[in-house]
Design an enzyme around this catalytic site. Structure first.
Site, PDB file in Angstrom:
ATOM      1  N   CYS A  19      -1.755 -31.037 -20.166  1.00 26.42           N
ATOM      2  CA  CYS A  19      -1.825 -30.399 -21.481  1.00 26.42           C
ATOM      3  C   CYS A  19      -3.279 -30.063 -21.795  1.00 26.42           C
ATOM      4  CB  CYS A  19      -1.237 -31.323 -22.543  1.00 26.42           C
ATOM      5  SG  CYS A  19      -1.426 -30.710 -24.240  1.00 26.42           S
ATOM      6  N   HIS A  35       6.908 -32.820 -22.720  1.00 25.26           N
ATOM      7  CA  HIS A  35       5.697 -33.241 -23.435  1.00 25.26           C
ATOM      8  C   HIS A  35       5.578 -32.552 -24.786  1.00 25.26           C
ATOM      9  CE1 HIS A  35       1.521 -34.425 -24.094  1.00 25.26           C
ATOM     10  NE2 HIS A  35       1.254 -33.166 -24.371  1.00 25.26           N
ATOM     11  N   CYS A  48      -3.088  -5.123   4.556  1.00 29.60           N
ATOM     12  CA  CYS A  48      -2.843  -5.572   3.181  1.00 29.60           C
ATOM     13  C   CYS A  48      -2.845  -7.088   3.097  1.00 29.60           C
ATOM     14  CB  CYS A  48      -1.512  -5.014   2.668  1.00 29.60           C
ATOM     15  SG  CYS A  48      -1.549  -3.246   2.287  1.00 29.60           S
ATOM     16  N   CYS A  86     -19.850 -47.981  -7.490  1.00 28.07           N
ATOM     17  CA  CYS A  86     -18.770 -48.923  -7.829  1.00 28.07           C
ATOM     18  C   CYS A  86     -17.414 -48.299  -7.576  1.00 28.07           C
ATOM     19  CB  CYS A  86     -18.901 -49.342  -9.292  1.00 28.07           C
ATOM     20  SG  CYS A  86     -17.620 -50.503  -9.842  1.00 28.07           S
ATOM     21  N   CYS A 109       2.080  -5.005   5.663  1.00 28.60           N
ATOM     22  CA  CYS A 109       1.248  -4.625   6.803  1.00 28.60           C
ATOM     23  C   CYS A 109       0.052  -5.569   6.923  1.00 28.60           C
ATOM     24  CB  CYS A 109       0.793  -3.180   6.663  1.00 28.60           C
ATOM     25  SG  CYS A 109      -0.377  -2.866   5.335  1.00 28.60           S
ATOM     26  N   CYS A 127     -22.046 -44.686   0.410  1.00 24.26           N
ATOM     27  CA  CYS A 127     -21.803 -43.328   0.888  1.00 24.26           C
ATOM     28  C   CYS A 127     -22.160 -43.239   2.368  1.00 24.26           C
ATOM     29  CB  CYS A 127     -22.632 -42.336   0.077  1.00 24.26           C
ATOM     30  SG  CYS A 127     -22.468 -40.619   0.629  1.00 24.26           S
ATOM     31  N   CYS A 160      -0.749 -20.353 -24.251  1.00 28.21           N
ATOM     32  CA  CYS A 160      -0.009 -21.464 -23.643  1.00 28.21           C
ATOM     33  C   CYS A 160      -0.947 -22.608 -23.268  1.00 28.21           C
ATOM     34  CB  CYS A 160       0.736 -20.962 -22.411  1.00 28.21           C
ATOM     35  SG  CYS A 160       1.586 -22.270 -21.496  1.00 28.21           S
ATOM     36  N   CYS A 200       0.819  -1.227   0.000  1.00 25.68           N
ATOM     37  CA  CYS A 200       0.000   0.000   0.000  1.00 25.68           C
ATOM     38  C   CYS A 200       0.845   1.267   0.000  1.00 25.68           C
ATOM     39  CB  CYS A 200      -0.938  -0.007   1.196  1.00 25.68           C
ATOM     40  SG  CYS A 200      -0.100   0.033   2.809  1.00 25.68           S
ATOM     41  N   CYS A 208     -24.304 -34.387  -3.560  1.00 29.19           N
ATOM     42  CA  CYS A 208     -23.755 -35.063  -2.383  1.00 29.19           C
ATOM     43  C   CYS A 208     -22.256 -34.804  -2.281  1.00 29.19           C
ATOM     44  CB  CYS A 208     -24.035 -36.568  -2.447  1.00 29.19           C
ATOM     45  SG  CYS A 208     -23.349 -37.469  -1.011  1.00 29.19           S
TER      46      CYS A 208
END
Length: 329
Positions: free
Chosen positions: A201, A212, A28, A121, A25, A111, A188, A5, A94
């Site tokens: 990627c 890669h 901030c 599964c 500070c 669950c 990119c 600041c 859920c």
């Protein structure tokens, strides 16, 4: 003076951080943390360097219980996503995490969330199907995953935005299936998931390493889509068939240039001399010129041998190793 600041502050207004020695500070830092957590950043770094702030410092600086709870949820979410034994309940709304170990032979999971109890599964992570085999399922944003929910906080306009956005602008992380949004403008393609830290990627949605985009896989560091299979095969065949000509041309040009160019350059530099050359006698100037030329004649063959002996085998290994094998992919 606070570097954020630019206001003068007393020394006690600058809290210490365990991750680094930078100081800002307290107001901030609090504002910075509030914005970072509201934007769902999983790892909050120091505002001055990449060092990740310690959870103890974050709790000490944050005064809002809601943000502290959200930050704790982020930390827990990141830990669960990184655990390969974690499975998420596929029931709508859920997203309960079930930590499983040794469930490959008995894949029926239940669950544990109160009021849910959905069976699903372990292998395909879909509702339990006792009478049918698992079907390969491509991770999509429709799968219930709290990691995806954390990237976009609850917002009534989010569903509308998601429906209007183009499909190629929103994809999912290959590791945790969190929503990732990127404008497909050819920028990119190396993406970093903020939830699980996966580096992947954007074009092929595969986890990647540093090489890669150097592989002949069709993915480019910049671009809107991978190369087509036809263009990729033509390019690879061109590299395989054209590399002998390229190597011969480069060798025929580089060897004479290095062998003759270095001695010529050194002799011209010696003749041009420096600030103290005028004070040397004629014999000393001749000795300096001779030593420079002889040294360059000795060094230039070494540089040529290293260039040809190291650069050419690396090129041949890449072309006839990586490229040829990639033709079978």
């Amino acid at each position: 003076e606070c570097p954020l600041c630019l206001l003068p502050q007393p020394p006690e207004a600058f809290p210490t951080l365990a991750s680094c020695a930078h100081r800002s500070c307290r107001p901030c830092l609090e504002q910075y943390l509030r914005i970072a957590i509201s934007e769902s950043r999983m790892q909050v770094a120091c505002p001055h360097c990449p060092a990740v702030l310690q959870p103890a410092d974050v709790h000490r600086l944050l005064a809002e219980p809601t943000l502290c709870d959200k930050y704790e949820e982020f930390l827990l979410q990141r830990l669960l996503v990184a655990d390969p034994g974690t499975r998420w309940c596929p029931a709508p709304n859920c997203s309960y995490a079930v930590i499983t170990y040794g469930c490959a032979e008995c894949p029926c999971l239940t669950c544990g969330r109160e009021g849910c109890g959905t069976e699903f599964c372990y292998h395909c992570r879909q509702p339990w199907h006792p009478d049918s085999p698992c079907e390969p399922v491509q991770l999509t944003p429709s799968l219930a995953n709290p990691a995806a929910q954390l990237v976009h906080p609850e917002d009534s306009a989010y569903d509308e935005t998601l429906a209007q956005a183009e499909a190629e602008d929103i994809k999912v992380c290959p590791r945790c299936s969190a929503f990732i949004m990127k404008i497909n403008d050819g920028s990119c393609n190396c993406m970093n998931c903020t939830v699980c830290g996966c580096l992947f990627c954007w074009l092929c949605l595969q986890e990647i390493s540093d090489v890669h985009f150097l592989r002949p896989s069709g993915c480019t560091f910049w671009g809107k889509r991978p190369w087509s299979r036809t263009w990729k095969i033509l390019r690879q065949l061109g590299m395989v068939l054209g590399v002998p000509m390229v190597i011969s041309l480069v060798t025929g040009i580089a060897v004479p240039v290095i062998t003759i160019g270095i001695p010529t350059y050194m002799s011209r530099k010696a003749l041009a001399g420096g600030p103290g050359r005028s004070s040397l006698s004629g014999c000393q100037q001749c000795l300096s010129l001779t030593s420079s030329v002889l040294l360059s004649l000795f060094v230039s063959p070494i540089i040529t041998a290293v260039t040809v002996g190291v650069g050419m085998p690396l090129m041949l290994t890449y072309i006839y190793g990586v490229v040829v094998l990639s033709l079978c992919w």
